[in-house]
Design an enzyme around this catalytic site. Structure first.
Site, PDB file in Angstrom:
ATOM      1  N   ASP A  54     -19.199  58.261  42.007  1.00 19.60           N
ATOM      2  CA  ASP A  54     -19.924  56.990  42.047  1.00 19.60           C
ATOM      3  C   ASP A  54     -19.078  55.909  42.708  1.00 19.60           C
ATOM      4  O   ASP A  54     -19.526  54.779  42.894  1.00 19.60           O
ATOM      5  CB  ASP A  54     -20.412  56.562  40.666  1.00 19.60           C
ATOM      6  N   SER A  55     -17.862  56.277  43.125  1.00 10.46           N
ATOM      7  CA  SER A  55     -17.054  55.412  43.981  1.00 10.46           C
ATOM      8  C   SER A  55     -17.772  55.097  45.286  1.00 10.46           C
ATOM      9  O   SER A  55     -17.398  54.156  45.998  1.00 10.46           O
ATOM     10  CB  SER A  55     -15.706  56.072  44.291  1.00 10.46           C
ATOM     11  N   ASP A  93     -20.713  62.689  39.730  1.00 14.49           N
ATOM     12  CA  ASP A  93     -20.690  61.734  38.622  1.00 14.49           C
ATOM     13  C   ASP A  93     -22.095  61.451  38.111  1.00 14.49           C
ATOM     14  O   ASP A  93     -23.035  61.273  38.900  1.00 14.49           O
ATOM     15  CB  ASP A  93     -20.085  60.405  39.085  1.00 14.49           C
ATOM     16  N   LYS A 122     -19.898  65.003  35.890  1.00  8.47           N
ATOM     17  CA  LYS A 122     -18.779  64.321  35.245  1.00  8.47           C
ATOM     18  C   LYS A 122     -19.275  63.050  34.570  1.00  8.47           C
ATOM     19  O   LYS A 122     -20.107  62.332  35.129  1.00  8.47           O
ATOM     20  CB  LYS A 122     -17.692  63.971  36.268  1.00  8.47           C
ATOM     21  N   GLU A 124     -17.856  59.655  31.928  1.00  4.25           N
ATOM     22  CA  GLU A 124     -16.677  58.925  31.483  1.00  4.25           C
ATOM     23  C   GLU A 124     -16.654  58.762  29.968  1.00  4.25           C
ATOM     24  O   GLU A 124     -17.694  58.557  29.327  1.00  4.25           O
ATOM     25  CB  GLU A 124     -16.632  57.536  32.140  1.00  4.25           C
ATOM     26  N   GLU A 189      -7.299  59.419  34.726  1.00  5.63           N
ATOM     27  CA  GLU A 189      -7.114  58.393  35.751  1.00  5.63           C
ATOM     28  C   GLU A 189      -6.210  57.279  35.250  1.00  5.63           C
ATOM     29  O   GLU A 189      -6.443  56.709  34.180  1.00  5.63           O
ATOM     30  CB  GLU A 189      -8.466  57.811  36.184  1.00  5.63           C
TER      31      GLU A 189
END
Length: 271
Positions: A54-55, A93, A122, A124, A189
């Site tokens: 999602d970057s 993501d 993925k 978070e 991270e």
């Protein structure tokens, strides 16, 4: 070069291949990818894992955070990436607010697997109930601890996580809980290298670091950072691999080799 790192292998890598790489002590290489052209170049270079991150909200769409990215954005970019790869394992993501409940998470994960063509999603944080539910439905899950970009409004800034003892102990506990819930991979991270090493040694699943030191089982970077592309300031933990390369593919190969040979990340890229 062993059977897991042969770029001539056309069958996509699986999560069991990545687990075997950890068992055999071979570092896993990962880069973000957002489109078919870069996907083909990254795949040809032998990178083991591509993360449709999602970057893209920052490096593709121009936002100052990942929060505006939607599940439709993720499915679109995942489909572009998956169509061009032959060997690399693909993770995508789940974007902000797309996994607020187990059922919503499963619905959106299904879109990424069925329409986006990825092999794993993925998410978070220590969302144990959601991870467990997804795994029960047959969805492979990658956890993500440490700096959580989707929580930037709570964190206040992008900064190292797990520096004090209580936070470090919680991160270790969260990592174990994610593994027990069925997560097949874990991303760490922006955490101290010593803490990342401790977690990597304790877990049986592969741990992929970004700003987490050289002792993780693998490394991931944002593609645009390591190619020195864009307006976003390159973070300390990244490296400009194109500076000494003749072109993009050579830069990606250099990154791949540096990770495999334990030359990246160096001390200056770690905390």
């Amino acid at each position: 070069m062993n059977q897991y790192s042969s770029s001539s292998r056309l069958k996509p890598l699986s999560v069991t291949d990545l687990a075997a790489m950890k068992q055999h002590g071979e570092k896993i290489t990962c880069l973000t990818a957002y489109d078919a052209s870069f996907s083909a170049v990254i795949d040809k270079a032998g990178i083991d894992v591509m993360l449709v991150g999602d970057s893209l909200g920052m490096v593709i769409q121009g936002h100052d955070a990942t929060l505006p990215v939607t599940i439709n954005d993720m499915v679109y970019h995942a489909r572009c990436v998956s169509k061009a790869r032959q060997r690399a394992f693909i993770i995508a993501d789940l974007p902000f607010m797309s996994y607020t409940t187990p059922v919503i998470a499963a619905k959106n994960a299904a879109r990424l697997l069925q329409d986006g063509g990825v092999q794993m999603v993925k998410l978070e944080g220590a969302r144990i109930e959601i991870v467990s539910f997804l795994v029960d439905q047959g969805v492979p899950v990658c956890g993500h601890l440490g700096l959580l970009p989707q929580s930037i409004n709570q964190l206040g800034s992008y900064k190292i996580q797990g520096k004090d003892r209580a936070d470090a102990e919680k991160m270790v506990a969260d990592a174990h809980e994610l593994q027990q819930a069925g997560a097949g991979l874990l991303v760490l991270e922006c955490v101290p290298a010593a803490l990342a090493k401790e977690i990597s040694v304790q877990l049986t699943i592969p741990v992929i670091g970004i700003g987490a030191g050289v002792d993780c089982d693998g490394q991931v970077l944002v593609l645009y950072d390591m190619l020195n592309i864009g307006t976003v300031k390159r973070p300390r933990f990244s490296k400009n691999f194109i500076r000494d390369a003749a072109g993009i593919e050579e830069a990606i190969v250099a990154y791949h080799q540096a990770v495999k040979q334990l030359q990246f990340p160096a001390l200056e890229h770690s905390f």
